[in-house]
Design a protein around this motif. Structure first.
Motif, PDB file in Angstrom:
ATOM      1  N   ARG A 127       1.100  -1.612  -0.108  1.00  0.00           N
ATOM      2  CA  ARG A 127      -0.250  -0.056   0.239  1.00  0.00           C
ATOM      3  C   ARG A 127       1.109   1.447   0.370  1.00  0.00           C
ATOM      4  O   ARG A 127       1.631   1.249   0.585  1.00  0.00           O
ATOM      5  N   ASP A 128      -0.006   2.224  -0.621  1.00  0.00           N
ATOM      6  CA  ASP A 128       0.968   3.584  -1.262  1.00  0.00           C
ATOM      7  C   ASP A 128       0.294   4.322   0.304  1.00  0.00           C
ATOM      8  O   ASP A 128      -0.506   4.882  -0.497  1.00  0.00           O
ATOM      9  N   PHE A 129       0.484   4.304   1.419  1.00  0.00           N
ATOM     10  CA  PHE A 129       0.665   5.409   2.008  1.00  0.00           C
ATOM     11  C   PHE A 129       1.079   6.754   1.459  1.00  0.00           C
ATOM     12  O   PHE A 129      -0.347   7.866   1.400  1.00  0.00           O
ATOM     13  N   ALA A 130       1.609   7.534   1.235  1.00  0.00           N
ATOM     14  CA  ALA A 130       1.792   8.820   0.463  1.00  0.00           C
ATOM     15  C   ALA A 130       1.159   9.296  -0.773  1.00  0.00           C
ATOM     16  O   ALA A 130       0.142  10.956  -0.413  1.00  0.00           O
ATOM     17  N   HIS A 131       0.099   8.785  -1.250  1.00  0.00           N
ATOM     18  CA  HIS A 131      -0.960   8.326  -2.426  1.00  0.00           C
ATOM     19  C   HIS A 131      -1.635   8.495  -1.097  1.00  0.00           C
ATOM     20  O   HIS A 131      -2.699   9.642  -2.346  1.00  0.00           O
ATOM     21  N   PHE A 132      -2.240   7.553  -0.700  1.00  0.00           N
ATOM     22  CA  PHE A 132      -3.330   8.057   0.282  1.00  0.00           C
ATOM     23  C   PHE A 132      -3.108   9.393   1.125  1.00  0.00           C
ATOM     24  O   PHE A 132      -4.189  10.466   1.058  1.00  0.00           O
ATOM     25  N   GLY A 133      -1.854  10.069   1.446  1.00  0.00           N
ATOM     26  CA  GLY A 133      -2.131  10.665   2.916  1.00  0.00           C
ATOM     27  C   GLY A 133      -2.543  12.496   2.258  1.00  0.00           C
ATOM     28  O   GLY A 133      -3.362  13.099   2.633  1.00  0.00           O
ATOM     29  N   LEU A 134      -1.468  12.397   1.465  1.00  0.00           N
ATOM     30  CA  LEU A 134      -1.110  13.920   0.284  1.00  0.00           C
ATOM     31  C   LEU A 134      -2.730  14.040  -0.617  1.00  0.00           C
ATOM     32  O   LEU A 134      -3.561  14.762  -0.990  1.00  0.00           O
ATOM     33  N   GLY A 135      -2.750  12.987  -1.231  1.00  0.00           N
ATOM     34  CA  GLY A 135      -4.519  12.636  -1.642  1.00  0.00           C
ATOM     35  C   GLY A 135      -5.630  12.796  -1.050  1.00  0.00           C
ATOM     36  O   GLY A 135      -6.501  13.705  -1.141  1.00  0.00           O
ATOM     37  N   PHE A 136      -5.571  12.626   0.982  1.00  0.00           N
ATOM     38  CA  PHE A 136      -6.462  13.368   1.046  1.00  0.00           C
ATOM     39  C   PHE A 136      -6.898  14.567   1.359  1.00  0.00           C
ATOM     40  O   PHE A 136      -7.494  15.543   2.090  1.00  0.00           O
ATOM     41  N   LEU A 137      -4.893  15.023   2.151  1.00  0.00           N
ATOM     42  CA  LEU A 137      -5.385  16.123   2.588  1.00  0.00           C
ATOM     43  C   LEU A 137      -5.697  16.978   0.936  1.00  0.00           C
ATOM     44  O   LEU A 137      -6.104  17.984   0.661  1.00  0.00           O
ATOM     45  N   LYS A 138      -5.319  16.748  -0.144  1.00  0.00           N
ATOM     46  CA  LYS A 138      -5.798  17.204  -1.580  1.00  0.00           C
ATOM     47  C   LYS A 138      -6.996  17.336  -1.427  1.00  0.00           C
ATOM     48  O   LYS A 138      -7.978  18.326  -1.708  1.00  0.00           O
ATOM     49  N   LEU A 139      -7.983  16.369  -1.400  1.00  0.00           N
ATOM     50  CA  LEU A 139      -9.481  16.114  -1.504  1.00  0.00           C
ATOM     51  C   LEU A 139      -9.467  17.362  -0.538  1.00  0.00           C
ATOM     52  O   LEU A 139     -10.876  17.509  -0.718  1.00  0.00           O
ATOM     53  N   LEU A 140      -9.302  17.177   0.502  1.00  0.00           N
ATOM     54  CA  LEU A 140     -10.183  18.141   1.884  1.00  0.00           C
ATOM     55  C   LEU A 140      -9.909  19.615   1.347  1.00  0.00           C
ATOM     56  O   LEU A 140     -10.843  20.505   1.068  1.00  0.00           O
ATOM     57  N   GLY A 141      -8.953  19.857   0.605  1.00  0.00           N
ATOM     58  CA  GLY A 141      -8.459  21.457   0.463  1.00  0.00           C
ATOM     59  C   GLY A 141      -9.580  21.395  -0.830  1.00  0.00           C
ATOM     60  O   GLY A 141      -9.784  22.732  -0.715  1.00  0.00           O
ATOM     61  N   GLU A 142      -9.968  20.350  -2.315  1.00  0.00           N
ATOM     62  CA  GLU A 142     -11.098  20.858  -3.105  1.00  0.00           C
ATOM     63  C   GLU A 142     -12.347  20.923  -2.701  1.00  0.00           C
ATOM     64  O   GLU A 142     -13.057  21.792  -3.532  1.00  0.00           O
ATOM     65  N   ASN A 143     -12.487  20.312  -1.583  1.00  0.00           N
ATOM     66  CA  ASN A 143     -13.772  20.531  -1.028  1.00  0.00           C
ATOM     67  C   ASN A 143     -13.879  21.910   0.356  1.00  0.00           C
ATOM     68  O   ASN A 143     -14.700  21.794   1.110  1.00  0.00           O
ATOM     69  N   ASN A 144     -12.847  22.857   0.321  1.00  0.00           N
ATOM     70  CA  ASN A 144     -13.109  23.779   0.884  1.00  0.00           C
ATOM     71  C   ASN A 144     -13.545  23.117   2.692  1.00  0.00           C
ATOM     72  O   ASN A 144     -13.451  24.306   2.980  1.00  0.00           O
ATOM     73  N   VAL A 145     -12.404  22.134   3.174  1.00  0.00           N
ATOM     74  CA  VAL A 145     -12.125  21.558   4.023  1.00  0.00           C
ATOM     75  C   VAL A 145     -10.903  22.104   4.955  1.00  0.00           C
ATOM     76  O   VAL A 145      -9.867  22.573   3.470  1.00  0.00           O
ATOM     77  N   GLN A 146     -10.822  23.279   5.892  1.00  0.00           N
ATOM     78  CA  GLN A 146     -10.353  23.704   5.965  1.00  0.00           C
ATOM     79  C   GLN A 146      -9.236  22.774   7.319  1.00  0.00           C
ATOM     80  O   GLN A 146      -9.914  22.099   8.023  1.00  0.00           O
ATOM     81  N   ILE A 147      -7.437  22.200   6.928  1.00  0.00           N
ATOM     82  CA  ILE A 147      -6.910  21.775   7.568  1.00  0.00           C
ATOM     83  C   ILE A 147      -6.315  22.177   9.140  1.00  0.00           C
ATOM     84  O   ILE A 147      -5.458  23.110   8.752  1.00  0.00           O
ATOM     85  N   PRO A 148      -6.456  21.748  10.053  1.00  0.00           N
ATOM     86  CA  PRO A 148      -5.345  22.561  11.082  1.00  0.00           C
ATOM     87  C   PRO A 148      -4.379  21.994  10.878  1.00  0.00           C
ATOM     88  O   PRO A 148      -3.556  21.338  11.080  1.00  0.00           O
ATOM     89  N   SER A 149      -3.355  23.126  12.007  1.00  0.00           N
ATOM     90  CA  SER A 149      -2.081  23.002  11.626  1.00  0.00           C
ATOM     91  C   SER A 149      -1.893  21.241  12.518  1.00  0.00           C
ATOM     92  O   SER A 149      -2.362  21.240  13.520  1.00  0.00           O
ATOM     93  N   GLY A 150      -0.174  21.255  11.976  1.00  0.00           N
ATOM     94  CA  GLY A 150      -0.500  19.807  12.588  1.00  0.00           C
ATOM     95  C   GLY A 150      -1.139  18.787  11.700  1.00  0.00           C
ATOM     96  O   GLY A 150       0.148  17.733  12.174  1.00  0.00           O
ATOM     97  N   TYR A 151      -2.203  18.815  11.090  1.00  0.00           N
ATOM     98  CA  TYR A 151      -3.162  17.332  10.494  1.00  0.00           C
ATOM     99  C   TYR A 151      -1.812  16.949   9.417  1.00  0.00           C
ATOM    100  O   TYR A 151      -1.616  15.999   9.216  1.00  0.00           O
ATOM    101  N   GLY A 152      -1.362  17.989   8.613  1.00  0.00           N
ATOM    102  CA  GLY A 152      -0.920  18.560   7.192  1.00  0.00           C
ATOM    103  C   GLY A 152       0.394  17.884   7.670  1.00  0.00           C
ATOM    104  O   GLY A 152       0.999  16.627   7.137  1.00  0.00           O
ATOM    105  N   LEU A 153       0.911  18.363   8.971  1.00  0.00           N
ATOM    106  CA  LEU A 153       2.431  17.964   9.365  1.00  0.00           C
ATOM    107  C   LEU A 153       2.959  16.323   9.305  1.00  0.00           C
ATOM    108  O   LEU A 153       3.921  15.436   8.816  1.00  0.00           O
ATOM    109  N   LEU A 154       1.941  15.739  10.763  1.00  0.00           N
ATOM    110  CA  LEU A 154       2.221  14.972  10.682  1.00  0.00           C
ATOM    111  C   LEU A 154       1.777  13.015   9.455  1.00  0.00           C
ATOM    112  O   LEU A 154       2.845  12.805   9.198  1.00  0.00           O
TER     113      LEU A 154
END
Lengths: 115, 452
Positions: free
Chosen positions: B366-393
């Motif tokens: 399994r490709d965690f990077a694909h999932f993790g960065l894809g998830f962040l992007k998905l949230l961004g595309e749906n105008n969801v604010q990412i809290p500080s620290g979540y993206g870093l983790l």
């Protein structure tokens, strides 16, 4: 406390080893549940957990057998985490004091140089 | 300040103009245009020095707010700068201790072993035996690394942050910048850099790390010599080994790369899921494999901290990935401050389900990077604010996967996470507060089953 929970379930599983076919099936699914074997969803987590408790049960069995032979069991050989934490805090405090002492020496040296 | 403002604007403009041919003067494809300008921004940041290099590193962990091209470019940001003359470093040491380096250590090497935007590292040897915070005594003559903050680095970074913040306030008022908050990003950046500029914080974390891994002889960190450390000078054990770009030599030297890949990934999981404090600046230069088959973690300048509640929620999100459960991922991400608007939940759930099902590489891992960065992007595309620290983790976990795969390409980091997440969540079942909350529903469910 939390480790005890795993042990509690392990003990429960040990005593129900023969009886619970449903649990055995869950353990089997959890064991096989690698990237390919897992169907996904909340049930997969329960299967994974059951497999892990089964592992803990085997550890418990070994510990019980070892204790019966009069040997020290693994869980008892571990150092007390609270005591270890305290030792670390004392070490950390000593480090800070070393650091402060050095800072004071520097200030004294500077003051002497300024006289 | 005004002249620095002009320098910043001039440098950025010069680099952007230079990128115009590569961008086809605006006529190239959108991807080519974005890639050309992203490269220009990266080069401008490298030209502008420490504050901007660090800011670029922060951008590299925010794929939710910046384009893929910019994030990828900032990930390749080089934090290596020409070394300062030894005399400048000696002057810092003199200012900190009112003594010459030779009075503090048995030897001090004027030739640096590393030079980055904030600090420079020199070799030295211990003059007197010292008992560190944890572990055995360091004998006289122990090889040391002396990390020294570059003179003026703190002041120039703070000044640049102040300028960048005033510019960000203007940008924030513009319509196009509504999706992300540049002022919040800079504030987060300023607090990260402030921590990094006080080397004692790094030293304390290194000591804590050594203690946390006291039962694991395969994971080590340099121990700190506190009498010769200050906010601007950190004295620590010198670690030797191979960097991750020297793995052929490491293999020839008898290092078991597979065992170390699994162990390295496990060690990181332990930091996140068990201790809730983790090395958040992992890259090949901050990790060594040593001839005696250990992993040495270096440079604890950027660390992440999680409260026990955050740790538990993150464990749940990881379990959602392990067990492919989008509902669990959304529920516990919400507890971490990732609030998906009601009208977007179905879209996000569907996108998340696709990500969870599509995170396999051709080799079946399994490709965690694909999932993790894809998830962040998905949230961004749906105008969801990412809290500080979540993206870093998420970025840190993706980096750990990259590092582990550099050691052993077939490693499956999600599978490595399975025992950790499962055990922690299993143990959490015994939490009295949770029992109090969940037992009534569990009893009702059991009764429903019994009477069915």
């Amino acid at each position: 406390m939390t480790d005890d929970v795993m042990r509690f379930f392990a003990a429960w599983m040990l005593t129900h080893e023969v009886a619970d076919e449903g649990l055995k099936a869950a353990v089997l699914r959890g064991d096989e549940g690698g990237a390919d074997g897992m169907s996904g969803g909340p049930d997969a987590f329960v299967d994974g957990l059951a497999a892990m408790v089964a592992e803990e049960k085997e550890n418990l069995k070994r510990d019980l057998e070892a204790r019966a032979r009069g040997e020290k069991v693994s869980i008892e050989a571990e150092p007390d985490p609270a005591f270890e934490e305290l030792r670390f805090e004392v070490g950390e405090l000593r480090g800070r004091l070393d650091n402060i002492e050095s800072l004071l020496e520097t200030l004294v040296r500077r003051a002497d140089a300024g006289k | 300040m005004a002249s620095r403002r002009l320098t910043i604007a001039g440098t950025v403009l010069r680099r952007l103009i230079a990128a115009l041919p590569a961008a086809g003067f605006g006529l190239a494809s959108a991807h080519r245009r974005r890639a050309a300008f992203a490269r220009a921004w990266r080069l401008a940041f490298e030209d502008l020095g420490p504050a901007f290099i660090k800011l670029g590193q922060l951008i590299s962990v925010r794929p939710d707010e910046f384009s893929d091209e910019l994030v990828a470019e900032m990930q390749s940001m080089q934090d290596a700068v020409p070394p300062l003359p030894a005399e400048a470093i000696r002057a810092v040491i003199r200012a900190e201790f009112a003594r010459e380096p030779e009075e503090l250590w048995a030897t001090f090497d004027d030739v640096p072993v590393a030079s980055a935007s904030i600090a420079q590292v020199h070799r030295a040897t211990l003059a007197r035996a010292y008992t560190p915070v944890w572990g055995t005594e360091l004998p006289t003559g122990t090889a040391l690394a002396i990390k020294v903050v570059r003179p003026g680095a703190a002041e120039s970074i703070r000044a640049d942050v102040a300028i960048a913040r005033s510019l960000a306030e203007r940008v924030a008022r513009m319509r196009f910048a509504r999706r992300f908050d540049p002022v919040a990003l800079l504030d987060e950046f300023a607090s990260t850099v402030d921590r990094e500029l006080d080397l004692r914080q790094e030293g304390r974390f290194a000591d804590r790390f050594t203690f946390d891994f006291r039962d694991d002889p395969k994971v080590v960190a340099p121990r700190i010599v506190w009498p010769t450390s200050t906010a601007r000078v950190l004295t620590m054990e010198f670690m030797t080994g191979w960097r991750l770009n020297q793995l052929e030599e490491a293999r020839a030297g008898g290092v078991d790369c597979y065992a170390l890949a699994v162990h390295g990934a496990t060690a990181f999981m332990r930091q996140v899921f068990v201790y809730g404090r983790y090395h958040a600046d992992l890259h090949p230069a901050n990790l060594f494999v040593t001839p005696d088959n250990t992993i040495a973690y270096l440079d604890f300048g950027i660390v992440g901290f999680l409260t026990s509640e955050e740790r538990m929620n993150i464990t749940q999100v990881m379990a959602a990935l392990v067990y492919r459960d989008p509902e669990r991922a959304l529920t516990y991400s919400a507890n971490l401050g990732v609030h998906v608007p009601a009208d977007r939940v179905a879209t996000v759930r569907e996108g998340l389900g696709e990500l969870l099902g599509g995170t396999f590489r051709p080799d079946g891992t399994r490709d965690f990077a694909h999932f993790g960065l894809g998830f962040l992007k998905l949230l961004g595309e749906n105008n969801v604010q990412i809290p500080s620290g979540y993206g870093l983790l998420i970025k840190s976990l993706a980096t750990v996967e990259g590092v582990a795969r550099a050691l052993y390409p077939e490693i499956d980091i999600v599978e490595t996470a399975k025992p950790f997440t499962t055990r922690i969540l299993g143990q959490a079942m015994g939490d009295p507060a949770r029992l109090h909350e969940r037992i009534p529903a569990a009893i009702r469910a059991a009764m429903r089953e019994l009477v069915a």
